[in-house]
Design an enzyme around this catalytic site. Structure first.
Site, PDB file in Angstrom:
ATOM      1  N   ASP A  34       0.823  -1.206   0.000  1.00  0.00           N
ATOM      2  CA  ASP A  34       0.000   0.000   0.000  1.00  0.00           C
ATOM      3  C   ASP A  34       0.864   1.266   0.000  1.00  0.00           C
ATOM      4  O   ASP A  34       0.415   2.338   0.400  1.00  0.00           O
ATOM      5  CB  ASP A  34      -0.953   0.018   1.203  1.00  0.00           C
ATOM      6  CG  ASP A  34      -0.194  -0.028   2.531  1.00  0.00           C
ATOM      7  OD1 ASP A  34       1.050  -0.164   2.508  1.00  0.00           O
ATOM      8  OD2 ASP A  34      -0.839   0.080   3.588  1.00  0.00           O
ATOM      9  N   HIS A 238      25.291   5.473 -19.212  1.00  0.00           N
ATOM     10  CA  HIS A 238      24.182   5.643 -18.274  1.00  0.00           C
ATOM     11  C   HIS A 238      24.334   4.746 -17.054  1.00  0.00           C
ATOM     12  O   HIS A 238      23.338   4.282 -16.483  1.00  0.00           O
ATOM     13  CB  HIS A 238      22.848   5.378 -18.972  1.00  0.00           C
ATOM     14  CG  HIS A 238      22.454   6.480 -19.918  1.00  0.00           C
ATOM     15  ND1 HIS A 238      21.436   6.341 -20.839  1.00  0.00           N
ATOM     16  CD2 HIS A 238      22.923   7.730 -20.083  1.00  0.00           C
ATOM     17  CE1 HIS A 238      21.316   7.459 -21.541  1.00  0.00           C
ATOM     18  NE2 HIS A 238      22.212   8.316 -21.093  1.00  0.00           N
ATOM     19  N   ASP A 255      27.444  12.615 -13.184  1.00  0.00           N
ATOM     20  CA  ASP A 255      26.410  13.249 -14.012  1.00  0.00           C
ATOM     21  C   ASP A 255      25.158  13.297 -13.151  1.00  0.00           C
ATOM     22  O   ASP A 255      24.526  12.265 -12.901  1.00  0.00           O
ATOM     23  CB  ASP A 255      26.187  12.424 -15.280  1.00  0.00           C
ATOM     24  CG  ASP A 255      25.238  13.080 -16.271  1.00  0.00           C
ATOM     25  OD1 ASP A 255      24.417  13.923 -15.849  1.00  0.00           O
ATOM     26  OD2 ASP A 255      25.300  12.748 -17.465  1.00  0.00           O
ATOM     27  N   ASP A 266      21.343  19.752 -14.875  1.00  0.00           N
ATOM     28  CA  ASP A 266      22.004  18.584 -15.469  1.00  0.00           C
ATOM     29  C   ASP A 266      23.470  18.932 -15.690  1.00  0.00           C
ATOM     30  O   ASP A 266      23.816  19.623 -16.648  1.00  0.00           O
ATOM     31  CB  ASP A 266      21.311  18.217 -16.787  1.00  0.00           C
ATOM     32  CG  ASP A 266      21.876  16.951 -17.417  1.00  0.00           C
ATOM     33  OD1 ASP A 266      22.722  16.287 -16.792  1.00  0.00           O
ATOM     34  OD2 ASP A 266      21.461  16.630 -18.555  1.00  0.00           O
ATOM     35  N   HIS A 349      27.960   9.712 -28.464  1.00  0.00           N
ATOM     36  CA  HIS A 349      26.689  10.373 -28.176  1.00  0.00           C
ATOM     37  C   HIS A 349      26.698  11.800 -28.696  1.00  0.00           C
ATOM     38  O   HIS A 349      27.732  12.324 -29.134  1.00  0.00           O
ATOM     39  CB  HIS A 349      26.392  10.344 -26.667  1.00  0.00           C
ATOM     40  CG  HIS A 349      27.375  11.054 -25.803  1.00  0.00           C
ATOM     41  ND1 HIS A 349      27.423  12.430 -25.669  1.00  0.00           N
ATOM     42  CD2 HIS A 349      28.360  10.575 -24.997  1.00  0.00           C
ATOM     43  CE1 HIS A 349      28.372  12.766 -24.820  1.00  0.00           C
ATOM     44  NE2 HIS A 349      28.979  11.667 -24.409  1.00  0.00           N
ATOM     45  N   HIS A 353      21.352  18.282 -25.386  1.00  0.00           N
ATOM     46  CA  HIS A 353      19.916  18.055 -25.586  1.00  0.00           C
ATOM     47  C   HIS A 353      19.168  19.245 -25.001  1.00  0.00           C
ATOM     48  O   HIS A 353      19.718  20.016 -24.203  1.00  0.00           O
ATOM     49  CB  HIS A 353      19.475  16.755 -24.906  1.00  0.00           C
ATOM     50  CG  HIS A 353      19.913  16.629 -23.466  1.00  0.00           C
ATOM     51  ND1 HIS A 353      19.277  17.270 -22.426  1.00  0.00           N
ATOM     52  CD2 HIS A 353      20.949  15.953 -22.902  1.00  0.00           C
ATOM     53  CE1 HIS A 353      19.876  16.989 -21.290  1.00  0.00           C
ATOM     54  NE2 HIS A 353      20.905  16.191 -21.545  1.00  0.00           N
ATOM     55  N   HIS A 360      15.623  15.610 -20.450  1.00  0.00           N
ATOM     56  CA  HIS A 360      15.677  15.580 -21.914  1.00  0.00           C
ATOM     57  C   HIS A 360      14.366  16.202 -22.374  1.00  0.00           C
ATOM     58  O   HIS A 360      13.359  15.521 -22.560  1.00  0.00           O
ATOM     59  CB  HIS A 360      15.837  14.154 -22.443  1.00  0.00           C
ATOM     60  CG  HIS A 360      17.197  13.582 -22.187  1.00  0.00           C
ATOM     61  ND1 HIS A 360      17.516  12.284 -22.465  1.00  0.00           N
ATOM     62  CD2 HIS A 360      18.320  14.144 -21.684  1.00  0.00           C
ATOM     63  CE1 HIS A 360      18.779  12.050 -22.142  1.00  0.00           C
ATOM     64  NE2 HIS A 360      19.290  13.170 -21.659  1.00  0.00           N
ATOM     65  N   GLU A 387      27.697  18.966 -23.697  1.00  0.00           N
ATOM     66  CA  GLU A 387      28.334  17.885 -22.942  1.00  0.00           C
ATOM     67  C   GLU A 387      29.174  16.938 -23.807  1.00  0.00           C
ATOM     68  O   GLU A 387      28.844  15.766 -23.943  1.00  0.00           O
ATOM     69  CB  GLU A 387      27.280  17.085 -22.191  1.00  0.00           C
ATOM     70  CG  GLU A 387      26.096  16.607 -23.040  1.00  0.00           C
ATOM     71  CD  GLU A 387      25.129  15.758 -22.244  1.00  0.00           C
ATOM     72  OE1 GLU A 387      25.556  14.765 -21.641  1.00  0.00           O
ATOM     73  OE2 GLU A 387      23.934  16.102 -22.229  1.00  0.00           O
ATOM     74  N   TYR A 391      35.550   8.328 -24.163  1.00  0.00           N
ATOM     75  CA  TYR A 391      35.419   7.092 -23.399  1.00  0.00           C
ATOM     76  C   TYR A 391      36.317   6.055 -24.054  1.00  0.00           C
ATOM     77  O   TYR A 391      36.052   5.615 -25.179  1.00  0.00           O
ATOM     78  CB  TYR A 391      33.963   6.618 -23.384  1.00  0.00           C
ATOM     79  CG  TYR A 391      33.002   7.757 -23.089  1.00  0.00           C
ATOM     80  CD1 TYR A 391      32.689   8.113 -21.786  1.00  0.00           C
ATOM     81  CD2 TYR A 391      32.462   8.525 -24.135  1.00  0.00           C
ATOM     82  CE1 TYR A 391      31.839   9.182 -21.522  1.00  0.00           C
ATOM     83  CE2 TYR A 391      31.618   9.595 -23.869  1.00  0.00           C
ATOM     84  CZ  TYR A 391      31.312   9.923 -22.565  1.00  0.00           C
ATOM     85  OH  TYR A 391      30.480  10.991 -22.307  1.00  0.00           O
ATOM     86  N   GLU A 410      29.848  18.742 -18.732  1.00  0.00           N
ATOM     87  CA  GLU A 410      28.511  19.190 -19.152  1.00  0.00           C
ATOM     88  C   GLU A 410      28.070  20.413 -18.361  1.00  0.00           C
ATOM     89  O   GLU A 410      28.206  20.458 -17.139  1.00  0.00           O
ATOM     90  CB  GLU A 410      27.507  18.063 -18.936  1.00  0.00           C
ATOM     91  CG  GLU A 410      26.061  18.419 -19.258  1.00  0.00           C
ATOM     92  CD  GLU A 410      25.114  17.281 -18.955  1.00  0.00           C
ATOM     93  OE1 GLU A 410      24.011  17.268 -19.532  1.00  0.00           O
ATOM     94  OE2 GLU A 410      25.470  16.404 -18.121  1.00  0.00           O
TER      95      GLU A 410
END
Length: 441
Positions: A34, A238, A255, A266, A349, A353, A360, A387, A391, A410
């Site tokens: 609940d 991510h 991030d 962000d 990437h 955005h 986003h 950003e 990598y 970023e």
């Protein structure tokens, strides 16, 4: 409540005369047993209302002839027994006056009243396919059932969210103020986490520093699941398990951003856990920093949105060639490497955005009014992130000194009449600034 009333008026001005628009908020969702998840309103609904209670719906009726436009709110009725358990409810009377609606009714009356509201109107604006709980099909069927009495149902349907997307893409002064606050709180949280970091900590211990600073400064929640990625985890875009132990000599990529009064921050920063960059880390970090500077310089009104990414890619790809991450004998010239997207091995990437009520945020990135759909031109009031990153995973031919290094930088910006206003300058970004900040801890 003036900004919200102004937005409702703008929607009504764009609707077909006499048409009706309907927009509900998000439902409460059971977590288990609940217990429910912490409630978060629907962004579109809040954009037009400023009202954060569940079980709510906005109905807008456009003017027609001598009939003036109406903005109607349906919300939960006052209920002292429920309020003992769950807290204050405005109720229709207080909500109408507080939030500037023309009329307000209990949510339980929505189905019955919508049959009358939708009778003999030419068109319905609705979040097509997005909010089935509003029972639009049932309302329309009930209106059609009255056809023998001369009542007609709306002849056409319009997608309300497409209209709202264009409005939400350009932030007004009220929104910019809220986004600046979200950016400032998010920056303070990053600065706190950066200074608190030590080798041997668990990633979630660093995350706790972020969450403390968010809430301490009045933010309602994280704007999204925070990423605290150390060592090789920083090469997972991510990653959010946040459960690894940070080792000596590694970088930490965070991030994260807060949500303040419905608007998201962000920010990404990458820094050494021990406060000192190694030579390979510094080399790649300064490459990404140069790429971000080039991308920020491309944020100008009238310039294509794609130019931001193009500027970052050119700097990053040139650096990849110079450092031997890309083999010139295999990928060719700088333009060749860009044309074949050879850089995507290390930068896969986009460079940002839209940003706003959603991290986003809504809005198309291309000018769909033109046949070839070119990249959309930037306009004052647009909010976006910038950003770039790099990598480096272990691979044949990739210099081993760069393995397991993931870096992203970023910031949040508003397009102004002359360029970009950065909302997130409150956290160190240059190598010297980061090392000095962490040394002072």
């Amino acid at each position: 409540m003036t900004p919200y009333a102004d937005r409702r008026a703008r929607v009504l001005a764009q609707m077909q005369p006499g048409a009706v628009a309907v927009l509900g908020t998000a439902p409460e969702v059971t977590r288990n047993g609940d217990s429910e998840y912490a409630y978060r309103h629907d962004s579109y609904f809040y954009y037009l209302s400023g009202f954060a209670e569940p079980e709510s719906c906005i109905v807008l009726v456009a003017a027609l002839g001598e009939r003036t436009a109406r903005a109607i709110l349906f919300c939960r009725a006052k209920n002292p027994d429920h309020e003992i358990w769950d807290g204050f409810r405005y109720g229709p009377d207080a909500a109408r006056t507080t939030f500037g609606f023309d009329e307000a009714y209990p949510f339980d009356e929505l189905d019955a009243r919508m049959v009358g509201i939708l009778s003999n109107v030419p068109a319905l604006y609705y979040a097509l396919g997005a909010q089935p709980d509003l029972q639009v099909a049932g309302w329309l069927n009930a209106v059609r059932a009255l056809g023998r009495t001369g009542v007609t149902a709306p002849a056409t349907m319009h997608h309300l969210l497409a209209l709202l997307d264009e409005m939400r893409l350009l932030k007004d002064a009220h929104e910019v103020g809220l986004m600046a606050r979200a950016g400032a709180i998010s920056a303070a949280a990053h600065a706190r986490a950066m200074r608190a970091t030590r080798p041997g900590m668990l990633e979630y211990e660093i995350e706790a520093e972020l969450l403390y600073e968010f809430r301490r400064n009045g933010a309602q929640a994280p704007a999204y699941s925070s990423i605290v990625a150390s060592g090789p985890n920083a090469c997972v875009l991510h990653y959010n398990a946040n459960n690894r132990r940070v080792l000596e000599g590694e970088l930490v990529l965070i991030d994260a951003g807060c949500e303040f009064d419905g608007y998201a921050g962000d920010i990404t920063r990458t820094y050494p856990a021990n406060g000192r960059f190694t030579s390979p880390q510094r080399t790649l970090y300064e490459l990404v920093l140069r790429a971000q500077a080039a991308a920020l310089a491309a944020v100008k009104p009238g310039q294509p949105y794609s130019g931001i990414h193009d500027a970052a890619v050119r700097v990053l790809t040139e650096g990849m060639l110079d450092l031997g991450l890309l083999d010139k004998r295999k990928v060719g010239t700088l333009d060749d490497a860009i044309g074949t997207r050879a850089f995507a091995q290390f930068y896969m990437h986009g460079t940002g955005h839209w940003l706003g009520m959603d991290v986003h945020d809504v809005g198309v990135y291309r000018d769909v009014s033109q046949a070839d759909k070119p990249s959309r031109a930037l306009q004052p009031g647009m909010a976006l992130t910038v950003e770039p990153g790099i990598y480096v995973r272990p691979a044949e031919g990739v210099p081993e000194q760069y393995w397991h290094i993931g870096i992203r930088i970023e910031d949040d910006v508003i397009v102004t009449d002359t360029g970009a206003r950065i909302l997130t300058n409150g956290v160190p970004k240059d190598v010297a600034e980061i090392e000095a900040w962490m040394k002072a801890a």
